[in-house]
Scaffold this motif. Structure first.
Motif: not given
Length: 67
Positions: A3-5, A7-9, A12-13, A58, A62, A67
């Motif tokens: 899930t962290l990846h 959110a990042r990939t 956020i974009p 998000l 978070s 994590h």
């Protein structure tokens, strides 16, 4: 995908693109005559709903995903 990846990939974009789309729509609304802005109001509403969903996702990732 973690899930962290995710959110990042992905999130956020999408959030950045959505905020840019809202700014562009607001500029279009300023330059267009009021009788033609009905469809832009619907587009602006949809962009805001998508932005809220992304913000909630998000925030959930978070605060509640370890994590």
């Amino acid at each position: 995908m973690l899930t962290l990846h995710f959110a990042r990939t992905v999130l956020i974009p999408f959030f950045v693109i959505n905020m840019a789309a809202i700014v562009i729509t607001m500029r279009f609304k300023k330059n267009i005559r009021p009788e033609f802005s009905g469809s832009l109001n619907v587009l602006f509403f949809i962009e805001n709903v998508i932005g809220i969903i992304i913000c909630l996702a998000l925030g959930y990732i978070s605060f509640f995903v370890k994590h």
